[in-house]
Scaffold this motif. Structure first.
Motif, PDB file in Angstrom:
ATOM      1  N   LEU A 219       0.828  -1.214   0.000  1.00  0.00           N
ATOM      2  CA  LEU A 219       0.000   0.000   0.000  1.00  0.00           C
ATOM      3  C   LEU A 219       0.858   1.258   0.000  1.00  0.00           C
ATOM      4  CD1 LEU A 219      -2.644  -1.196   2.617  1.00  0.00           C
ATOM      5  CD2 LEU A 219      -2.794  -1.332   0.130  1.00  0.00           C
ATOM      6  N   ALA A 220       1.618   1.424  -1.088  1.00  0.00           N
ATOM      7  CA  ALA A 220       2.528   2.559  -1.203  1.00  0.00           C
ATOM      8  C   ALA A 220       1.804   3.896  -1.096  1.00  0.00           C
ATOM      9  CB  ALA A 220       3.275   2.475  -2.537  1.00  0.00           C
ATOM     10  N   SER A 221       0.523   3.935  -1.500  1.00  0.00           N
ATOM     11  CA  SER A 221      -0.219   5.202  -1.494  1.00  0.00           C
ATOM     12  C   SER A 221      -1.015   5.424  -0.214  1.00  0.00           C
ATOM     13  CB  SER A 221      -1.171   5.243  -2.697  1.00  0.00           C
ATOM     14  OG  SER A 221      -2.102   4.170  -2.634  1.00  0.00           O
ATOM     15  N   ALA A 222      -0.793   4.583   0.805  1.00  0.00           N
ATOM     16  CA  ALA A 222      -1.527   4.761   2.063  1.00  0.00           C
ATOM     17  C   ALA A 222      -1.247   6.149   2.645  1.00  0.00           C
ATOM     18  CB  ALA A 222      -1.129   3.687   3.061  1.00  0.00           C
ATOM     19  N   PRO A 223      -2.274   6.853   3.103  1.00  0.00           N
ATOM     20  CA  PRO A 223      -2.061   8.209   3.635  1.00  0.00           C
ATOM     21  C   PRO A 223      -1.353   8.168   4.988  1.00  0.00           C
ATOM     22  CG  PRO A 223      -4.327   7.533   4.007  1.00  0.00           C
ATOM     23  CD  PRO A 223      -3.690   6.443   3.186  1.00  0.00           C
ATOM     24  N   SER A 224      -0.665   9.252   5.295  1.00  0.00           N
ATOM     25  CA  SER A 224       0.027   9.315   6.582  1.00  0.00           C
ATOM     26  C   SER A 224       0.345  10.759   6.917  1.00  0.00           C
ATOM     27  CB  SER A 224       1.333   8.511   6.552  1.00  0.00           C
ATOM     28  OG  SER A 224       2.243   9.093   5.631  1.00  0.00           O
ATOM     29  N   LEU A 225       0.629  10.993   8.194  1.00  0.00           N
ATOM     30  CA  LEU A 225       1.059  12.303   8.669  1.00  0.00           C
ATOM     31  C   LEU A 225       2.589  12.314   8.694  1.00  0.00           C
ATOM     32  CD1 LEU A 225      -0.115  14.995   9.802  1.00  0.00           C
ATOM     33  CD2 LEU A 225       0.218  14.023  12.092  1.00  0.00           C
ATOM     34  N   GLY A 226       3.192  12.201   7.504  1.00  0.00           N
ATOM     35  CA  GLY A 226       4.637  12.156   7.408  1.00  0.00           C
ATOM     36  C   GLY A 226       5.162  10.731   7.464  1.00  0.00           C
ATOM     37  N   ARG A 227       6.485  10.575   7.232  1.00  0.00           N
ATOM     38  CA  ARG A 227       7.120   9.257   7.197  1.00  0.00           C
ATOM     39  C   ARG A 227       8.337   9.226   8.113  1.00  0.00           C
ATOM     40  NH1 ARG A 227       8.978   6.932   1.844  1.00  0.00           N
ATOM     41  NH2 ARG A 227       9.912   8.990   1.580  1.00  0.00           N
ATOM     42  N   LEU A 228       8.554   8.083   8.738  1.00  0.00           N
ATOM     43  CA  LEU A 228       9.766   7.818   9.505  1.00  0.00           C
ATOM     44  C   LEU A 228      10.483   6.658   8.826  1.00  0.00           C
ATOM     45  CD1 LEU A 228       8.230   7.884  13.120  1.00  0.00           C
ATOM     46  CD2 LEU A 228       9.520   9.709  12.011  1.00  0.00           C
ATOM     47  N   LEU A 229      11.697   6.873   8.346  1.00  0.00           N
ATOM     48  CA  LEU A 229      12.448   5.828   7.658  1.00  0.00           C
ATOM     49  C   LEU A 229      13.429   5.178   8.621  1.00  0.00           C
ATOM     50  CD1 LEU A 229      13.213   7.590   4.243  1.00  0.00           C
ATOM     51  CD2 LEU A 229      11.386   5.976   4.781  1.00  0.00           C
ATOM     52  N   VAL A 230      13.433   3.854   8.657  1.00  0.00           N
ATOM     53  CA  VAL A 230      14.334   3.091   9.517  1.00  0.00           C
ATOM     54  C   VAL A 230      15.022   2.031   8.664  1.00  0.00           C
ATOM     55  CG1 VAL A 230      12.884   3.489  11.544  1.00  0.00           C
ATOM     56  CG2 VAL A 230      12.555   1.414  10.177  1.00  0.00           C
ATOM     57  N   SER A 231      16.027   1.366   9.235  1.00  0.00           N
ATOM     58  CA  SER A 231      16.739   0.343   8.475  1.00  0.00           C
ATOM     59  C   SER A 231      16.847  -0.979   9.227  1.00  0.00           C
ATOM     60  CB  SER A 231      18.156   0.831   8.117  1.00  0.00           C
ATOM     61  OG  SER A 231      18.885   1.148   9.285  1.00  0.00           O
ATOM     62  N   ASP A 232      16.146  -1.101  10.360  1.00  0.00           N
ATOM     63  CA  ASP A 232      16.176  -2.357  11.102  1.00  0.00           C
ATOM     64  C   ASP A 232      14.937  -2.455  11.976  1.00  0.00           C
ATOM     65  OD1 ASP A 232      16.985  -1.608  14.117  1.00  0.00           O
ATOM     66  OD2 ASP A 232      18.043  -0.290  12.723  1.00  0.00           O
ATOM     67  N   ASN A 233      14.616  -3.675  12.393  1.00  0.00           N
ATOM     68  CA  ASN A 233      13.411  -3.898  13.191  1.00  0.00           C
ATOM     69  C   ASN A 233      13.528  -3.372  14.615  1.00  0.00           C
ATOM     70  OD1 ASN A 233      11.696  -4.968  11.324  1.00  0.00           O
ATOM     71  ND2 ASN A 233      12.092  -7.107  11.838  1.00  0.00           N
ATOM     72  N   GLY A 234      14.763  -3.282  15.131  1.00  0.00           N
ATOM     73  CA  GLY A 234      14.941  -2.735  16.468  1.00  0.00           C
ATOM     74  C   GLY A 234      14.495  -1.286  16.538  1.00  0.00           C
ATOM     75  N   THR A 235      14.928  -0.489  15.571  1.00  0.00           N
ATOM     76  CA  THR A 235      14.527   0.917  15.526  1.00  0.00           C
ATOM     77  C   THR A 235      13.036   1.039  15.264  1.00  0.00           C
ATOM     78  OG1 THR A 235      16.711   1.473  14.644  1.00  0.00           O
ATOM     79  CG2 THR A 235      14.997   3.146  14.445  1.00  0.00           C
ATOM     80  N   LEU A 236      12.517   0.187  14.371  1.00  0.00           N
ATOM     81  CA  LEU A 236      11.085   0.220  14.082  1.00  0.00           C
ATOM     82  C   LEU A 236      10.273  -0.025  15.350  1.00  0.00           C
ATOM     83  CD1 LEU A 236       9.271  -1.273  11.042  1.00  0.00           C
ATOM     84  CD2 LEU A 236       8.466  -1.871  13.324  1.00  0.00           C
ATOM     85  N   SER A 237      10.677  -1.026  16.143  1.00  0.00           N
ATOM     86  CA  SER A 237       9.956  -1.341  17.381  1.00  0.00           C
ATOM     87  C   SER A 237       9.990  -0.169  18.360  1.00  0.00           C
ATOM     88  CB  SER A 237      10.557  -2.583  18.041  1.00  0.00           C
ATOM     89  OG  SER A 237      10.389  -3.719  17.220  1.00  0.00           O
ATOM     90  N   THR A 238      11.151   0.472  18.459  1.00  0.00           N
ATOM     91  CA  THR A 238      11.276   1.616  19.365  1.00  0.00           C
ATOM     92  C   THR A 238      10.360   2.751  18.943  1.00  0.00           C
ATOM     93  OG1 THR A 238      13.571   1.063  19.901  1.00  0.00           O
ATOM     94  CG2 THR A 238      12.871   3.331  20.307  1.00  0.00           C
ATOM     95  N   MET A 239      10.308   3.037  17.629  1.00  0.00           N
ATOM     96  CA  MET A 239       9.458   4.110  17.132  1.00  0.00           C
ATOM     97  C   MET A 239       7.978   3.784  17.326  1.00  0.00           C
ATOM     98  SD  MET A 239      11.401   6.571  16.160  1.00  0.00           S
ATOM     99  CE  MET A 239      12.338   6.076  17.621  1.00  0.00           C
ATOM    100  N   LEU A 240       7.616   2.514  17.164  1.00  0.00           N
ATOM    101  CA  LEU A 240       6.226   2.122  17.390  1.00  0.00           C
ATOM    102  C   LEU A 240       5.841   2.312  18.862  1.00  0.00           C
ATOM    103  CD1 LEU A 240       5.836  -1.177  15.296  1.00  0.00           C
ATOM    104  CD2 LEU A 240       4.731   1.016  14.851  1.00  0.00           C
ATOM    105  N   GLU A 241       6.744   1.931  19.763  1.00  0.00           N
ATOM    106  CA  GLU A 241       6.455   2.020  21.194  1.00  0.00           C
ATOM    107  C   GLU A 241       6.351   3.456  21.688  1.00  0.00           C
ATOM    108  OE1 GLU A 241       7.845  -1.502  23.921  1.00  0.00           O
ATOM    109  OE2 GLU A 241       9.572  -0.717  22.820  1.00  0.00           O
ATOM    110  N   ARG A 242       7.155   4.360  21.107  1.00  0.00           N
ATOM    111  CA  ARG A 242       7.269   5.709  21.659  1.00  0.00           C
ATOM    112  C   ARG A 242       6.455   6.754  20.929  1.00  0.00           C
ATOM    113  NH1 ARG A 242      13.542   6.795  22.970  1.00  0.00           N
ATOM    114  NH2 ARG A 242      12.559   8.686  23.796  1.00  0.00           N
ATOM    115  N   THR A 243       5.779   6.372  19.854  1.00  0.00           N
ATOM    116  CA  THR A 243       4.994   7.336  19.078  1.00  0.00           C
ATOM    117  C   THR A 243       3.646   6.726  18.695  1.00  0.00           C
ATOM    118  OG1 THR A 243       5.701   6.631  16.862  1.00  0.00           O
ATOM    119  CG2 THR A 243       7.170   8.138  18.037  1.00  0.00           C
ATOM    120  N   ASP A 244       2.821   7.552  18.043  1.00  0.00           N
ATOM    121  CA  ASP A 244       1.559   7.061  17.489  1.00  0.00           C
ATOM    122  C   ASP A 244       1.715   6.664  16.029  1.00  0.00           C
ATOM    123  OD1 ASP A 244      -0.024   7.128  19.718  1.00  0.00           O
ATOM    124  OD2 ASP A 244      -0.846   9.121  19.338  1.00  0.00           O
ATOM    125  N   ALA A 245       2.939   6.412  15.584  1.00  0.00           N
ATOM    126  CA  ALA A 245       3.178   5.997  14.202  1.00  0.00           C
ATOM    127  C   ALA A 245       2.682   4.570  13.991  1.00  0.00           C
ATOM    128  CB  ALA A 245       4.664   6.084  13.872  1.00  0.00           C
TER     129      ALA A 245
END
Length: 319
Positions: A219-245
């Motif tokens: 779903l490349a065209s899914a709407p969002s309030l900006g993007r956060l780019l990461v390169s590993d699952n550890g960072t992704l998990s941290t961003m999920l836990e600490r934000t409403d992303a």
């Protein structure tokens, strides 16, 4: 004169354009054209006639490309022979390149644990989609794990065909929004895609050579309030836990701590996760062992995925 220059020359001759050759080799167009130009200067001949319709070999070019094929084939045969000798001396070797899937990581752990005490080298490379294809094409990895959808399948299958690779399905899943347990969307049974517009989206970075067709998420065209780019699952998990992303994926991830919730997206899109490998290569026996470990993880996962017939076949072969 370098072997890579000869490979670029052969690709340009086979595809009839520098642009198509660059796509098949996963390099920039300028890399191909500069390599050909340098060869022309070094050899003192014109290899291609350039026209508005593309490029064509000159008589000298036809002869040189034929010789270049012979040289490259001999080099590849020598590399294959002595790399096998070296690998046999060092012990078993196996590498898999993959998009970021927890099931793959867990299966790789099972696979490594089963081989404990054996000498050798085992590798799991979580990487960009186009790098995964290149790893398998060039022999750095025995297998690759990627997904196809009705959005990217034509582009990905074309790249796989150009690289001499095949795709085999392992499991199919609907796209899910992955959010922290306390997220405003966490209690929903399903989501309309428009409901994601109020929240940032987290995506795995895919490098400067990529396009939306090579994105790791659907779903490349899914709407969002900006993007956060990461390169590993550890960072992704941290961003999920600490934000409403939110992140988008298959929803197939073990989460013993119940930190995250996966909510199905109401869409016709599907994610077909599978393995890619060389069509003509002699299979590394360890590739089958890893795939069996992955098949067991898929078969026992209590989540929103549908295992392919290949999973059952792999498990039966291992019994």
């Amino acid at each position: 004169m370098q072997t890579q220059q000869l490979r670029y020359l052969i690709a340009a001759a086979d595809h009839g354009s520098f642009r198509a050759a660059s796509q098949s080799m996963y390099v920039s167009q300028s890399s191909i054209s500069v390599a050909v130009k340098d060869l022309e200067q070094e050899l003192g001949v014109t290899l291609f006639e350039r026209t508005s319709r593309g490029i064509g070999l000159t008589p000298e070019g036809v002869e040189i490309v034929e010789r270049a094929r012979s040289v490259v084939e001999q080099i590849e045969a020598m590399e294959s022979l002595y790399s096998r000798v070296a690998k046999d001396a060092e012990g078993p070797r196996f590498a898999v390149s993959s998009q970021h899937y927890s099931l793959v990581v867990d299966a790789f752990g099972d696979f490594v644990e089963a081989l404990t005490g054996q000498a050798g080298e085992l590798a799991l490379r979580e990487s960009y989609t186009n790098e995964i294809i290149r790893d398998v094409q060039e022999g750095r990895s025995d297998l690759g794990i990627i997904y196809l959808s009705n959005y990217n399948d034509r582009a990905i299958n074309r790249s796989l065909s150009d690289a001499g690779l095949t795709f085999e399905s392992l499991y199919v899943a609907r796209p899910h929004a992955i959010v922290r347990s306390g997220h405003p969307l966490a209690g929903r049974e399903a989501l309309e895609i428009e409901e994601l517009a109020a929240f940032p989206r987290i995506q795995q970075e895919q490098g400067i050579e990529s396009s939306s067709y090579f994105a790791e998420e659907p779903l490349a065209s899914a709407p969002s309030l900006g993007r956060l780019l990461v390169s590993d699952n550890g960072t992704l998990s941290t961003m999920l836990e600490r934000t409403d992303a939110y992140a988008l994926g298959t929803g197939a991830f073990p989460d013993e701590g119940k930190r995250f919730i996966s909510v199905p997206i109401l869409t016709d899109e599907t994610m077909d996760v599978g393995c890619i490998r060389k069509a003509s290569a002699v299979e590394n026996p360890l590739a089958s062992e890893f795939l069996r470990a992955l098949a067991k993880r898929i078969a026992t996962f209590d989540g929103p995925i549908e295992a392919s017939p290949l999973v059952g076949k792999l498990i039966r072969e291992g019994e």
